[in-house]
Design a protein around this motif. Structure first.
Motif, short mmCIF file in Angstrom:
data_model
loop_
_atom_site.label_atom_id
_atom_site.label_comp_id
_atom_site.label_asym_id
_atom_site.label_seq_id
_atom_site.Cartn_x
_atom_site.Cartn_y
_atom_site.Cartn_z
N GLY A 1 1.13 5.76 -0.53
CA GLY A 1 0.47 7.04 -0.54
C GLY A 1 0.92 7.93 -1.68
N PRO B 1 -4.41 -0.61 -9.49
CA PRO B 1 -4.44 0.00 -8.15
C PRO B 1 -5.87 0.18 -7.66
CG PRO B 1 -2.92 1.16 -9.60
CD PRO B 1 -3.69 0.23 -10.46
N ARG B 2 -6.04 0.05 -6.34
CA ARG B 2 -7.36 0.15 -5.74
C ARG B 2 -7.29 1.05 -4.51
NH1 ARG B 2 -10.48 -5.37 -4.52
NH2 ARG B 2 -8.84 -5.56 -2.97
N TYR B 3 -8.26 1.94 -4.40
CA TYR B 3 -8.28 2.88 -3.28
C TYR B 3 -8.34 2.13 -1.96
CZ TYR B 3 -9.93 6.57 -0.14
OH TYR B 3 -10.07 7.44 0.92
N ALA B 4 -7.49 2.52 -1.00
CA ALA B 4 -7.38 1.80 0.28
C ALA B 4 -7.59 2.72 1.47
CB ALA B 4 -6.02 1.11 0.37
N GLY B 5 -8.34 3.81 1.28
CA GLY B 5 -8.57 4.72 2.39
C GLY B 5 -7.61 5.89 2.36
N SER B 6 -7.44 6.53 3.48
CA SER B 6 -6.56 7.69 3.55
C SER B 6 -5.85 7.74 4.89
CB SER B 6 -7.35 8.99 3.33
OG SER B 6 -8.33 9.13 4.34
N THR C 1 0.86 -1.19 0.00
CA THR C 1 0.00 0.00 0.00
C THR C 1 0.89 1.24 0.00
OG1 THR C 1 -1.74 -1.15 1.21
CG2 THR C 1 -1.79 1.25 1.28
N PRO D 1 -4.36 10.21 0.26
CA PRO D 1 -5.07 9.01 -0.20
C PRO D 1 -4.10 7.84 -0.37
CG PRO D 1 -4.79 10.54 -2.02
CD PRO D 1 -4.29 11.24 -0.80
N SER E 1 -3.42 3.78 -1.82
CA SER E 1 -3.84 2.81 -2.83
C SER E 1 -3.10 1.50 -2.63
CB SER E 1 -3.57 3.34 -4.24
OG SER E 1 -4.35 4.48 -4.53
N ASP E 2 -3.82 0.39 -2.88
CA ASP E 2 -3.19 -0.94 -2.88
C ASP E 2 -2.61 -1.19 -4.27
OD1 ASP E 2 -3.88 -1.53 -0.28
OD2 ASP E 2 -5.76 -2.52 -0.83
N TYR E 3 -1.36 -1.64 -4.29
CA TYR E 3 -0.69 -1.98 -5.54
C TYR E 3 -0.27 -3.45 -5.49
CZ TYR E 3 -0.24 3.03 -6.54
OH TYR E 3 -0.50 4.36 -6.78
#
Length: 250
Positions: A85, A110-115, A83, A148, A150-152
């Motif tokens: 930023g 990539p997928r949003y993983a919160g902040s 993950t 933000p 992101s998962d990679y």
């Protein structure tokens, strides 16, 4: 094997944020079990290409992803899951694929993983100058910033040579009861274009004997195939309750 291709690892963000120049694909690369450079060199079809094949996919069930590539003859040698930023370049994933000698790299979208909220220090300067006094004062403010995350992920494969071209497993309890035996290996996947594919082995076939040698389980089956690499073998198979034989050139 990959346990999960989509799980977030938020604590890893701190390292990546502080070292923005580092590639997460390299930093968090994990070699697959048993995929040492020596073993990979011995099992691959050809030397690694100058530029690996690049494919993309949504994160999902890791076993389904691995099986889909195994059916095409590709086996995983490692993966990078993390993950971050800050944006990660796909070129970094390709570079890592070249470093590990992969034939193909599957880059997960990539997928949003919160902040994450962090305080950034900002210092303002006040300069005072007189004939006999020269002073510079600074006032530091801490400004909250929401970053933000992101998962990679990327999975690295090589094209493998196969003696037979099947992935097998041990019998489950229901199959043992049906066959009235605890011995054998069940074909769970057949590699396209392999000797097994050309000999019409099918998913669900139960291999019980190879060249007159009874098969105890999937591990024993694989070991026996390695011993007979390059030879012609006779397989005794149970398919939907019927016993058949197949002769295959490994």
């Amino acid at each position: 094997m990959i346990k999960s291709l989509s799980s977030p690892f938020l604590p890893l963000f701190v390292t990546l944020f502080l070292t923005a120049c580092a590639s997460g694909y390299k930093e968090f690369y994990k070699q697959a079990q048993g995929a040492t450079p020596e073993i990979v060199a011995a099992m691959r079809v050809a030397p690694p290409p100058a530029i690996p094949i690049v494919e993309h996919a949504q994160p999902g069930d890791s076993m389904k992803i691995l099986d889909a590539y195994a059916k095409r003859g590709y086996v995983m040698i490692g993966n990078s899951i993390f993950t971050s930023g800050h944006p990660e370049s796909e070129d970094s994933a390709v570079c890592q694929a070249q470093d590990v000698g992969a034939d193909l790299v599957l880059i997960l979208n990539p997928r949003y993983a919160g902040s994450m909220t962090s305080n950034i220090p900002i210092t303002t300067l006040t300069r005072m100058t007189k004939a006999s006094i020269r002073r510079t004062d600074g006032i530091t403010y801490y400004v909250p910033v929401t970053i933000p995350l992101s998962d990679y992920g990327a999975v690295y494969f090589v094209k493998q040579r196969f003696e037979l071209g099947v992935f097998s497993r041990d019998l489950n309890d229901a199959e043992r009861q049906e066959l009235q035996t605890n011995h054998g290996a069940v074909v769970r996947l057949v590699v396209d274009g392999s000797p097994a594919f050309n000999a019409d082995l099918q998913i669900g076939d139960v291999v019980t004997v190879v060249d007159g040698v009874a098969i105890a389980n999937a591990q024993a089956f694989n070991e026996l195939l390695r011993e007979r690499g390059g030879k012609q073998v006779t397989l005794s198979i149970v398919r939907r309750g019927q016993r058949i034989e197949k002769t295959v050139q490994l």
